[in-house]
Design an enzyme around this catalytic site. Structure first.
Site, PDB file in Angstrom:
ATOM      1  NE  ARG A  89      45.790 -27.085 -22.980  1.00 14.44           N
ATOM      2  CZ  ARG A  89      47.024 -28.006 -21.911  1.00 14.44           C
ATOM      3  NH1 ARG A  89      47.749 -29.137 -22.776  1.00 14.44           N
ATOM      4  NH2 ARG A  89      47.951 -27.587 -21.024  1.00 14.44           N
ATOM      5  CE  LYS A 109      45.453 -29.697 -18.079  1.00 11.23           C
ATOM      6  NZ  LYS A 109      45.917 -28.554 -17.953  1.00 11.23           N
ATOM      7  NE  ARG A 172      42.874 -30.460 -14.259  1.00 11.61           N
ATOM      8  CZ  ARG A 172      42.865 -28.603 -14.932  1.00 11.61           C
ATOM      9  NH1 ARG A 172      43.899 -28.397 -14.395  1.00 11.61           N
ATOM     10  NH2 ARG A 172      41.552 -28.264 -15.212  1.00 11.61           N
ATOM     11  CG  ASP A 248      39.526 -18.552 -18.223  1.00 11.44           C
ATOM     12  OD1 ASP A 248      39.731 -17.555 -17.972  1.00 11.44           O
ATOM     13  OD2 ASP A 248      41.018 -19.637 -18.461  1.00 11.44           O
ATOM     14  CG  ASN A 249      43.014 -20.820 -15.964  1.00  9.00           C
ATOM     15  OD1 ASN A 249      43.186 -21.721 -16.165  1.00  9.00           O
ATOM     16  ND2 ASN A 249      43.820 -19.537 -15.844  1.00  9.00           N
TER      17      ASN A 249
END
Length: 490
Positions: A89, A109, A172, A248-249
């Protein structure tokens, strides 16, 4: 509208990303433009805040020079590996080089579906957008490396979750969106060429001083381990609980990324977790250093084919670098704690004294932020000890510890006021209190009232200043205001 894009990631091979266009929305409206950040980026804040800017920030119009892509990556989510994730997203518009010479991504985002959406709608609700804006900007003001928020817009359209909510898009800003999971994506596919390309690209972009060592992958691993150890130490210093420290973060740049179910401690509790999906407490406050090292081990595994010709030597090099994390973190955390306690130099007993204090805070249910801020007053004048002791269920627990603390302070030739002033620069008066964030979200959703959001953003721009006119925003929650769970908002 033309933005000064210079898009290097979009020039990488097609398997690194998917070309995609943001989805149009019905009626975009600017909620907030971060004017100070826009200035750093060399962007026109007035133009961004205009109706034309709203169209760009919502994704209805592509600014000249944009090359929208969704990034491919994999990741360990709560310990389980998923080989295909990616931006489901989020859409990277491109990169800009700011007035400070630093390259940064601009990403939308909540801008619609991508090939990585995995059945999702690609949208974002207003609440999570406001949360990320507030917390990421607060983290920046607190001195913690982080992604930033350039703008928030509403879309004029609903999104459907457990309930119908207003939609929004966050712009972002990040040093990049390369993650540990980006390397895992290519490693699981045995794509050594892509791994090597990515390692060299990431090293040149984020750690250019390390280019030329002859082993880009090893140099990158070393730098990322150092950056993550420092980052998590800083998190602990301000009581931050990430919520989803999946690979993944975990950003290669060493920035905090993903402010979904994050929160800040009220009372000090190393086992504290807030995320509704973290049922086992994997990412609880005190577990964050261990998980960060675990994530570094996953990065090392992904890079193994590049570290050395022989597998045994590659494993040795990887293990050495990952094992360095513990010492790097302990040293970084020690620096954080010494500064919070007002110590100007190192002594061997400092960490034991700090550990003793933290145990007493935990057993007495003491608010972490309020305690350290009030301790600044005690450093200036011991008559303030009574106020600090009143925070404890057993006031004697503080008084006993304070005797040792004062003996330690007496061994340094620093004036009381100078020490207190230094402590006030690292012990914030204001953090993004969870109950305040929930209240501003409800005001925005239910009443279209963004004044609580604006006020909190303004106060958190100066978290180390007392700001007596807004003192209530620094107070801990009442029992009925306490936030027990936070949510991803996807």
């Amino acid at each position: 509208m033309k933005l000064p894009f210079d898009n290097t990631y979009a020039r990488l091979p097609d398997r690194f990303h998917a070309r995609v266009s943001p989805a149009r929305v019905r009626a975009p409206r600017v909620v907030k433009v971060n004017r100070a950040l826009a200035e750093v980026l060399g962007l026109d804040a007035e133009q961004l805040a205009s109706p034309e800017g709203a169209e760009v920030l919502a994704g209805n119009t592509l600014a000249e020079g944009a090359e929208p892509i969704a990034l491919a990556y994999a990741g360990h989510q709560f310990g389980s590996f998923v080989s295909q994730l990616g931006d489901g997203r989020a859409i990277l518009l491109g990169e800009v080089v700011g007035r400070d010479g630093k390259r940064r991504d601009l990403q939308l985002k909540g801008a619609g579906r991508t090939p990585f959406s995995r059945g999702g709608d690609g949208r974002a609700a207003l609440g999570p957008v406001l949360r990320e804006y507030v917390v990421s900007e607060a983290m920046a003001a607190l001195g913690v490396p982080t992604t930033r928020a350039l703008a928030a817009v509403t879309t004029g359209e609903p999104v459907y979750r457990e309930e119908v909510l207003p939609g929004a898009v966050l712009t972002r800003v990040a040093a990049s969106h390369i993650r540990v999971g980006t390397f895992q994506f290519f490693a699981v596919r045995d794509d050594r060429e892509a791994l090597a390309t990515l390692a060299s690209y990431a090293l040149a972009r984020h750690y250019p001083e390390a280019v030329g060592s002859g082993n880009d992958a090893l140099a990158l691993l070393e730098r990322v381990v150092e950056a993550q150890a420092s980052l998590v130490a800083r998190w602990l210093g301000v009581g931050f609980v990430h919520g989803v420290m999946n690979t993944d973060n975990t950003s290669i740049s060493g920035e905090t990324i993903d402010y979904g179910p994050c929160a800040f401690l009220d009372e000090y509790d190393p086992a504290k977790k807030f995320s509704s999906i973290d049922r086992g407490g994997r990412y609880a406050f005190g577990n964050q250093p261990r998980i960060a090292q675990w994530n570094m081990a996953r990065l090392a595994e992904a890079l193994l084919p590049l570290l050395a010709e022989g597998e045994e030597e590659a494993i040795r090099l990887a293990t050495e670098r990952v094992e360095r994390f513990s010492a790097l973190f302990v040293a970084a955390h020690a620096r954080v704690l010494r500064a919070k306690l007002g110590f100007a130099r190192e002594e061997e007993t400092d960490l034991a004294l700090a550990a003793d204090l933290l145990e007493r805070l935990a057993s007495n249910g003491v608010d972490y932020t309020v305690f350290f801020r009030r301790l600044c007053a005690s450093a200036a004048d011991s008559s303030a000890d009574a106020q600090v002791a009143s925070l404890f269920a057993e006031p004697g627990a503080f008084r006993d510890w304070a005797e040792s603390w004062r003996r330690r302070l007496a061994r340094e030739e620093v004036t009381a006021e100078a020490r207190a002033s230094a402590m006030r620069l690292v012990n914030p008066a204001f953090i993004p209190r969870n109950h305040r964030i929930e209240a501003l979200i409800q005001a925005a959703i239910l009443r279209d009232d963004f004044e609580p959001f604006e006020t909190l953003v303004r106060v958190l721009e100066r978290p180390y200043d007392d700001q007596p006119e807004n003192a209530q925003l620094g107070e801990p929650p009442q029992l009925d205001e306490r936030v027990q769970y936070t949510f991803c908002g996807t």
